[in-house]
Design a protein around this motif. Structure first.
Motif, PDB file in Angstrom:
ATOM      1  N   THR A 197       1.236 -11.581  -4.401  1.00  0.00           N
ATOM      2  CA  THR A 197       1.728 -12.009  -3.096  1.00  0.00           C
ATOM      3  C   THR A 197       3.081 -11.425  -2.721  1.00  0.00           C
ATOM      4  O   THR A 197       3.477 -11.512  -1.567  1.00  0.00           O
ATOM      5  N   THR A 198       3.791 -10.835  -3.704  1.00  0.00           N
ATOM      6  CA  THR A 198       5.087 -10.215  -3.425  1.00  0.00           C
ATOM      7  C   THR A 198       5.248  -8.977  -4.305  1.00  0.00           C
ATOM      8  O   THR A 198       4.595  -8.861  -5.346  1.00  0.00           O
ATOM      9  N   PRO A 199       6.143  -8.067  -3.924  1.00  0.00           N
ATOM     10  CA  PRO A 199       6.406  -6.912  -4.780  1.00  0.00           C
ATOM     11  C   PRO A 199       6.879  -7.316  -6.182  1.00  0.00           C
ATOM     12  O   PRO A 199       6.583  -6.634  -7.161  1.00  0.00           O
ATOM     13  N   MET A 200       7.566  -8.427  -6.283  1.00  0.00           N
ATOM     14  CA  MET A 200       8.063  -8.878  -7.590  1.00  0.00           C
ATOM     15  C   MET A 200       6.918  -9.201  -8.552  1.00  0.00           C
ATOM     16  O   MET A 200       7.069  -9.076  -9.760  1.00  0.00           O
ATOM     17  N   ASP A 201       5.755  -9.589  -8.017  1.00  0.00           N
ATOM     18  CA  ASP A 201       4.586  -9.870  -8.859  1.00  0.00           C
ATOM     19  C   ASP A 201       4.086  -8.615  -9.561  1.00  0.00           C
ATOM     20  O   ASP A 201       3.359  -8.701 -10.551  1.00  0.00           O
ATOM     21  N   LEU A 202       4.442  -7.453  -9.038  1.00  0.00           N
ATOM     22  CA  LEU A 202       3.946  -6.191  -9.586  1.00  0.00           C
ATOM     23  C   LEU A 202       4.818  -5.631 -10.709  1.00  0.00           C
ATOM     24  O   LEU A 202       4.353  -4.840 -11.516  1.00  0.00           O
ATOM     25  N   LEU A 203       6.073  -6.032 -10.744  1.00  0.00           N
ATOM     26  CA  LEU A 203       7.005  -5.445 -11.717  1.00  0.00           C
ATOM     27  C   LEU A 203       6.563  -5.563 -13.166  1.00  0.00           C
ATOM     28  O   LEU A 203       6.681  -4.598 -13.923  1.00  0.00           O
ATOM     29  N   PRO A 227      10.747  -0.869 -12.029  1.00  0.00           N
ATOM     30  CA  PRO A 227      10.914  -0.093 -10.804  1.00  0.00           C
ATOM     31  C   PRO A 227      11.256   1.377 -11.049  1.00  0.00           C
ATOM     32  O   PRO A 227      11.164   2.201 -10.154  1.00  0.00           O
ATOM     33  N   ALA A 228      11.617   1.719 -12.288  1.00  0.00           N
ATOM     34  CA  ALA A 228      11.919   3.117 -12.615  1.00  0.00           C
ATOM     35  C   ALA A 228      10.658   3.912 -12.971  1.00  0.00           C
ATOM     36  O   ALA A 228      10.738   5.120 -13.203  1.00  0.00           O
ATOM     37  N   THR A 229       9.488   3.254 -13.016  1.00  0.00           N
ATOM     38  CA  THR A 229       8.239   3.956 -13.300  1.00  0.00           C
ATOM     39  C   THR A 229       8.070   5.076 -12.281  1.00  0.00           C
ATOM     40  O   THR A 229       8.205   4.860 -11.080  1.00  0.00           O
ATOM     41  N   THR A 230       7.807   6.277 -12.780  1.00  0.00           N
ATOM     42  CA  THR A 230       7.739   7.462 -11.921  1.00  0.00           C
ATOM     43  C   THR A 230       6.313   7.976 -11.823  1.00  0.00           C
ATOM     44  O   THR A 230       5.561   7.971 -12.790  1.00  0.00           O
ATOM     45  N   PHE A 231       5.964   8.410 -10.616  1.00  0.00           N
ATOM     46  CA  PHE A 231       4.651   8.972 -10.326  1.00  0.00           C
ATOM     47  C   PHE A 231       4.869  10.427  -9.934  1.00  0.00           C
ATOM     48  O   PHE A 231       5.721  10.718  -9.096  1.00  0.00           O
ATOM     49  N   GLU A 232       4.086  11.333 -10.555  1.00  0.00           N
ATOM     50  CA  GLU A 232       4.318  12.767 -10.359  1.00  0.00           C
ATOM     51  C   GLU A 232       3.019  13.537 -10.205  1.00  0.00           C
ATOM     52  O   GLU A 232       2.029  13.236 -10.866  1.00  0.00           O
ATOM     53  N   SER A 233       3.074  14.537  -9.336  1.00  0.00           N
ATOM     54  CA  SER A 233       1.987  15.497  -9.173  1.00  0.00           C
ATOM     55  C   SER A 233       2.531  16.672  -8.376  1.00  0.00           C
ATOM     56  O   SER A 233       3.089  16.478  -7.294  1.00  0.00           O
ATOM     57  N   GLY A 234       2.380  17.884  -8.904  1.00  0.00           N
ATOM     58  CA  GLY A 234       2.920  19.056  -8.221  1.00  0.00           C
ATOM     59  C   GLY A 234       4.410  18.898  -7.996  1.00  0.00           C
ATOM     60  O   GLY A 234       5.154  18.534  -8.900  1.00  0.00           O
ATOM     61  N   GLU A 235       4.848  19.127  -6.771  1.00  0.00           N
ATOM     62  CA  GLU A 235       6.268  19.003  -6.418  1.00  0.00           C
ATOM     63  C   GLU A 235       6.691  17.561  -6.160  1.00  0.00           C
ATOM     64  O   GLU A 235       7.864  17.281  -5.965  1.00  0.00           O
ATOM     65  N   SER A 263       7.565  13.796  -7.034  1.00  0.00           N
ATOM     66  CA  SER A 263       8.027  12.937  -8.114  1.00  0.00           C
ATOM     67  C   SER A 263       8.884  11.841  -7.501  1.00  0.00           C
ATOM     68  O   SER A 263       9.930  12.117  -6.902  1.00  0.00           O
ATOM     69  N   MET A 264       8.418  10.601  -7.632  1.00  0.00           N
ATOM     70  CA  MET A 264       9.165   9.465  -7.091  1.00  0.00           C
ATOM     71  C   MET A 264       9.007   8.270  -8.017  1.00  0.00           C
ATOM     72  O   MET A 264       7.929   8.025  -8.549  1.00  0.00           O
ATOM     73  N   SER A 265      10.109   7.522  -8.150  1.00  0.00           N
ATOM     74  CA  SER A 265      10.032   6.263  -8.888  1.00  0.00           C
ATOM     75  C   SER A 265       9.429   5.201  -7.963  1.00  0.00           C
ATOM     76  O   SER A 265       9.386   5.380  -6.739  1.00  0.00           O
ATOM     77  N   MET A 266       8.995   4.114  -8.548  1.00  0.00           N
ATOM     78  CA  MET A 266       8.448   3.031  -7.733  1.00  0.00           C
ATOM     79  C   MET A 266       9.499   2.512  -6.769  1.00  0.00           C
ATOM     80  O   MET A 266       9.183   2.149  -5.637  1.00  0.00           O
ATOM     81  N   MET A 267      10.747   2.479  -7.188  1.00  0.00           N
ATOM     82  CA  MET A 267      11.814   2.023  -6.305  1.00  0.00           C
ATOM     83  C   MET A 267      11.923   2.953  -5.087  1.00  0.00           C
ATOM     84  O   MET A 267      12.055   2.481  -3.954  1.00  0.00           O
ATOM     85  N   GLN A 268      11.856   4.262  -5.305  1.00  0.00           N
ATOM     86  CA  GLN A 268      11.902   5.220  -4.195  1.00  0.00           C
ATOM     87  C   GLN A 268      10.665   5.081  -3.310  1.00  0.00           C
ATOM     88  O   GLN A 268      10.772   5.135  -2.085  1.00  0.00           O
ATOM     89  N   ILE A 269       9.511   4.924  -3.935  1.00  0.00           N
ATOM     90  CA  ILE A 269       8.276   4.767  -3.165  1.00  0.00           C
ATOM     91  C   ILE A 269       8.354   3.524  -2.294  1.00  0.00           C
ATOM     92  O   ILE A 269       8.000   3.553  -1.118  1.00  0.00           O
ATOM     93  N   HIS A 270       8.844   2.441  -2.867  1.00  0.00           N
ATOM     94  CA  HIS A 270       8.943   1.180  -2.105  1.00  0.00           C
ATOM     95  C   HIS A 270       9.801   1.352  -0.859  1.00  0.00           C
ATOM     96  O   HIS A 270       9.444   0.869   0.214  1.00  0.00           O
TER      97      HIS A 270
END
Length: 90
Positions: free
Chosen positions: A25-31, A38-46, A48-55
């Motif tokens: 029900t909230t972003p905090m439920d996902l942490l 929130p520092a989890t990073t997602f990358e593909s090709g060029e 690259s963003m952390s979950m905090m940046q994506i949010h």
């Protein structure tokens, strides 16, 4: 410059959020599901963003989008938000 693979990013998001207790029900439920919080990073090709940046970039407004019933629905909204922000190709 290598273009990011949108399906790869989506798969990474689904995998990362698969361990959350749905519905969320909230972003905090996902942490707790994220391996590095929130520092989890997602990358593909060029891309690259952390979950905090994506949010902050994807503009997934909790009041409009939550609750989520599955990691796939969440990943789809995040991908749409990143595409709308110009961070991922359509």
């Amino acid at each position: 410059m290598t273009e990011p693979d949108v399906s790869d990013i989506r798969e990474q998001l689904v995998d990362a959020f698969d361990g959350a207790d749905y519905p969320v029900t909230t972003p905090m439920d996902l942490l707790p599901a994220l391996p590095n919080g929130p520092a989890t990073t997602f990358e593909s090709g060029e891309f690259s963003m952390s979950m905090m940046q994506i949010h902050s970039t994807a503009d997934v407004d909790p009041k409009e989008r939550f609750p989520y019933e599955s990691p796939e629905a969440l990943a789809d909204d995040i991908i749409d938000g990143l595409q709308d922000a110009g961070e991922l190709p359509e």
